[in-house]
Motif scaffolding. Structure first.
Motif, PDB file in Angstrom:
ATOM      1  N   LEU A 156     -18.099 -15.714  -6.566  1.00  7.40           N
ATOM      2  CA  LEU A 156     -18.995 -16.164  -5.499  1.00  7.40           C
ATOM      3  C   LEU A 156     -19.356 -15.015  -4.563  1.00  7.40           C
ATOM      4  O   LEU A 156     -20.498 -14.905  -4.119  1.00  7.40           O
ATOM      5  CB  LEU A 156     -18.356 -17.305  -4.713  1.00  7.40           C
ATOM      6  N   THR A 157     -18.370 -14.140  -4.301  1.00  2.61           N
ATOM      7  CA  THR A 157     -18.682 -12.971  -3.478  1.00  2.61           C
ATOM      8  C   THR A 157     -19.713 -12.099  -4.177  1.00  2.61           C
ATOM      9  O   THR A 157     -20.681 -11.635  -3.551  1.00  2.61           O
ATOM     10  CB  THR A 157     -17.400 -12.157  -3.209  1.00  2.61           C
ATOM     11  N   GLY A 198     -23.053 -13.734  -3.826  1.00  2.29           N
ATOM     12  CA  GLY A 198     -23.613 -13.586  -2.488  1.00  2.29           C
ATOM     13  C   GLY A 198     -24.148 -12.179  -2.263  1.00  2.29           C
ATOM     14  O   GLY A 198     -25.282 -11.994  -1.824  1.00  2.29           O
ATOM     15  N   VAL A 199     -23.333 -11.185  -2.607  1.00  2.67           N
ATOM     16  CA  VAL A 199     -23.762  -9.800  -2.417  1.00  2.67           C
ATOM     17  C   VAL A 199     -24.939  -9.496  -3.333  1.00  2.67           C
ATOM     18  O   VAL A 199     -25.916  -8.857  -2.918  1.00  2.67           O
ATOM     19  CB  VAL A 199     -22.585  -8.841  -2.681  1.00  2.67           C
ATOM     20  N   MET A 234      -5.124 -18.776 -10.948  1.00  2.00           N
ATOM     21  CA  MET A 234      -5.953 -17.602 -11.212  1.00  2.00           C
ATOM     22  C   MET A 234      -7.430 -17.962 -11.127  1.00  2.00           C
ATOM     23  O   MET A 234      -8.256 -17.143 -10.717  1.00  2.00           O
ATOM     24  CB  MET A 234      -5.626 -17.055 -12.597  1.00  2.00           C
ATOM     25  N   PHE A 259      -8.910 -19.806  -9.114  1.00  2.00           N
ATOM     26  CA  PHE A 259      -9.381 -19.721  -7.724  1.00  2.00           C
ATOM     27  C   PHE A 259      -9.751 -18.279  -7.370  1.00  2.00           C
ATOM     28  O   PHE A 259     -10.726 -18.019  -6.677  1.00  2.00           O
ATOM     29  CB  PHE A 259      -8.306 -20.229  -6.767  1.00  2.00           C
ATOM     30  N   VAL A 260      -8.925 -17.343  -7.876  1.00  2.00           N
ATOM     31  CA  VAL A 260      -9.203 -15.936  -7.608  1.00  2.00           C
ATOM     32  C   VAL A 260     -10.524 -15.533  -8.238  1.00  2.00           C
ATOM     33  O   VAL A 260     -11.402 -14.949  -7.590  1.00  2.00           O
ATOM     34  CB  VAL A 260      -8.053 -15.061  -8.148  1.00  2.00           C
ATOM     35  N   TRP A 261     -10.687 -15.900  -9.534  1.00  2.00           N
ATOM     36  CA  TRP A 261     -11.920 -15.505 -10.217  1.00  2.00           C
ATOM     37  C   TRP A 261     -13.137 -16.118  -9.539  1.00  2.00           C
ATOM     38  O   TRP A 261     -14.160 -15.464  -9.360  1.00  2.00           O
ATOM     39  CB  TRP A 261     -11.884 -15.917 -11.698  1.00  2.00           C
ATOM     40  N   ILE A 262     -13.018 -17.383  -9.163  1.00  2.00           N
ATOM     41  CA  ILE A 262     -14.176 -18.046  -8.551  1.00  2.00           C
ATOM     42  C   ILE A 262     -14.542 -17.375  -7.230  1.00  2.00           C
ATOM     43  O   ILE A 262     -15.722 -17.148  -6.944  1.00  2.00           O
ATOM     44  CB  ILE A 262     -13.887 -19.549  -8.338  1.00  2.00           C
ATOM     45  N   SER A 263     -13.518 -17.003  -6.442  1.00  2.00           N
ATOM     46  CA  SER A 263     -13.883 -16.406  -5.158  1.00  2.00           C
ATOM     47  C   SER A 263     -14.510 -15.027  -5.344  1.00  2.00           C
ATOM     48  O   SER A 263     -15.447 -14.671  -4.633  1.00  2.00           O
ATOM     49  CB  SER A 263     -12.680 -16.353  -4.218  1.00  2.00           C
ATOM     50  N   TYR A 264     -14.035 -14.263  -6.331  1.00  2.00           N
ATOM     51  CA  TYR A 264     -14.683 -12.976  -6.596  1.00  2.00           C
ATOM     52  C   TYR A 264     -16.099 -13.190  -7.130  1.00  2.00           C
ATOM     53  O   TYR A 264     -17.031 -12.479  -6.753  1.00  2.00           O
ATOM     54  CB  TYR A 264     -13.860 -12.146  -7.591  1.00  2.00           C
TER      55      TYR A 264
END
Lengths: 52, 221, 261
Positions: free
Chosen positions: A20-21, A24-25, A11, A13-18
């Motif tokens: 980071l997105t 970035g945005v 999980m 990994f999911v939180w980190i990718s959200y």
């Protein structure tokens, strides 16, 4: 590779990718708003100068 | 001014200012020498990495002289003379690039052949690699010339040239190195890769002059 | 790439993009258009992304094979789509600028570049994070990852070239040529990368991220996020274009003032 990932695993990994997105945005938005406010300031200064 | 004159001028300039074919060849040899020192002397590693490393170093050698190609013409007004000569700028571009390629880049396939043998490739594989390099170099030179024309007159042009040219050079890198690698393992795909290298190189040679002339025209206005 | 000998403007009038830019080239019309389009894009994007986040993170089932990591797809795939779409949009706008010299088209291309670079970068980062649990590696040199990396480099090259040339008009023309060259080259680059991938990974069985087939419960959040991201990018591009127009106006006024002084 067995190829099956248990629900709930990775999980973070999911939180980190959200996150980071979002970062970035968010950074892009900050840059875009910054750009607008500096353009606005410059335009206002020049219009004031021209008006005098 | 005729195209032949531009061609000869470019070839002469390469010898006068840049040492002709010596500079890119020496640069190519120097970078190949560093490779075993960097990745280790294991024959298996060197043989496997050889074709790719040689292609990569060849790209660097082509890039090395790129900034001179159009940068000086823009600064010293030669470009304006070309513009007034009545020749189409695409013809000027072809003459210039071919002049500098034939004067400076012809040793690169030979160095590639020697490098391939030194990296432990069988002679046939090294020969195939050299052939593919010879096919790729006109295309590479034209591609790099686009980047050079686009960044002529820019600050830190060399850096921009490398950044622009790198992604565009991918097809030639892939096919050239694959030709060498396939020949090394005795795979029949080597000649297919060689043909693809020729095709891409021809495509770039045929279309790049238009892009170069557009870039030069923008600099004349 | 432009054929030598200027193209008579009437011949090209039928191109859709050109009609759009011709219409909007009038600053008042663009002002009017953007006044409506910017808030519409912005609010719609916000609503769609909010709904997509809800479905993507909480209200969609886990994947049979990938468990919860499938949820990374809902930010990864829209970023990938945007990176590609923005590259094509930048190339198209550059083409319109190069042939018909609509300054607005150049403004559009210049506004797109950093946005495209950010989404390409996000696609790479989220792809790496997704790859770790599913492939067992942060990075695999496969065709799709490598293509996206190349896409990222193409955006960076465009931005660097624009930044390196001081004369604004020359920078615009050069950048437009570069974008068109990149667009012409893109199919060859893609083909070569597929070819290279075939040679390298022949027979290798990688647990592919795209699984067997996409299920309806996954399609909904994906579609919501993709639409939301697209509108968000539209908002960003239009917003930046308006900023650029303001900045140009201010620079013109400044030049006038300095000429008088």
């Amino acid at each position: 590779m067995s190829g099956v990932i248990e629900p709930g695993a990775y999980m973070e990994f999911v939180w980190i990718s959200y996150a980071l997105t979002a970062l970035g945005v968010g950074g892009l938005l900050f840059f875009i708003l910054q750009e607008r406010s500096s353009a606005k300031r410059h335009l206002k200064r020049e219009e004031d100068e021209a008006g005098e | 001014m005729r195209a032949g004159a531009i061609f000869l001028r470019e070839a002469r300039l390469a010898f006068a200012g840049g040492g002709g074919p010596a500079a890119p060849a020496a640069f190519f040899i120097a970078s190949l020498t560093l490779v075993p020192l960097a990745i280790g002397q294991s024959p298996a590693t060197l043989q496997a990495a050889g074709p790719g490393v040689i292609c990569f170093a060849a790209l660097l050698a082509v890039l090395q002289g790129a900034e001179r190609l159009f940068g000086e013409d823009v600064v010293d007004g030669t470009l304006e003379a070309y513009g007034l000569s009545g020749l189409p700028l695409s013809v000027v571009a072809i003459a210039k690039v071919l002049g500098s390629v034939l004067a400076t880049l012809w040793p690169l396939p030979l160095v590639g052949l020697g490098g391939g043998i030194a990296f432990g490739l069988p002679v046939e594989a090294a020969g195939m690699l050299a052939l593919a390099l010879a096919a790729a170099i006109p295309g590479l030179a034209f591609l790099v010339a686009i980047a050079a024309a686009l960044s002529a007159g820019a600050r830190r042009g060399g850096l921009v040239i490398a950044l622009i040219a790198a992604p565009l050079a991918i097809p030639l890198m892939v096919f050239t190195a694959s030709a060498g690698r396939a020949a090394d393992i005795g795979n029949a795909a080597a000649s297919a890769n060689l043909l693809l290298t020729c095709a891409v190189s021809l495509f770039l040679t045929a279309l790049s002059p238009f892009a170069i002339s557009a870039a030069l025209k923008a600099r004349l206005e | 790439m432009r054929p030598s000998g200027a193209c008579p403007p009437d011949q090209g009038r039928l191109t859709g993009a050109n009609i759009m830019f011709s219409y909007l080239a009038n600053p008042q019309r663009f002002e009017k258009f953007s006044r409506i389009a910017i808030p519409v894009c912005g609010w719609l994007a916000l609503a769609l992304i909010a709904a997509g986040l809800w479905y993507g993170l909480f209200s969609s089932p886990v994947d049979r094979f990938q468990g919860d990591t499938i949820r990374i797809m809902y930010v990864h795939v829209p970023s990938a789509w945007l990176a590609l779409a923005l590259y094509f949009a930048m190339g198209g706008a550059s083409f319109v600028y190069f042939i018909w010299r609509h300054n607005l088209a150049d403004t559009a291309a210049a506004s797109i570049a950093p946005i495209g670079a950010v989404f390409a970068g996000l696609c790479l980062i989220t792809g790496a994070i997704w790859g770790r649990p599913t492939w067992g590696a942060w990075w695999v040199w496969d065709a799709r990852l490598t293509s996206m990396l190349i896409q990222f480099l193409l955006f960076l090259g465009y931005i660097a070239l624009r930044a390196a040339i001081e004369d604004e008009r020359l920078a615009a023309r050069s950048a437009a040529i570069l974008a068109m060259v990149g667009l012409v080259n893109l199919p060859i680059v893609r083909f070569s990368v597929e070819w290279w991938d075939g040679i390298l990974h022949q027979g290798a069985t990688v647990f592919r991220a795209d699984g067997p087939q996409i299920h309806g419960s996954q399609l909904l959040p994906l579609a919501l996020m993709a639409a939301g991201f697209t509108l968000m990018a539209g908002w960003m591009v239009l917003y930046r274009m308006r900023s650029a127009i303001m900045a140009r106006k201010a620079a013109n006024l400044q030049r006038l003032r300095e000429a008088r002084a």
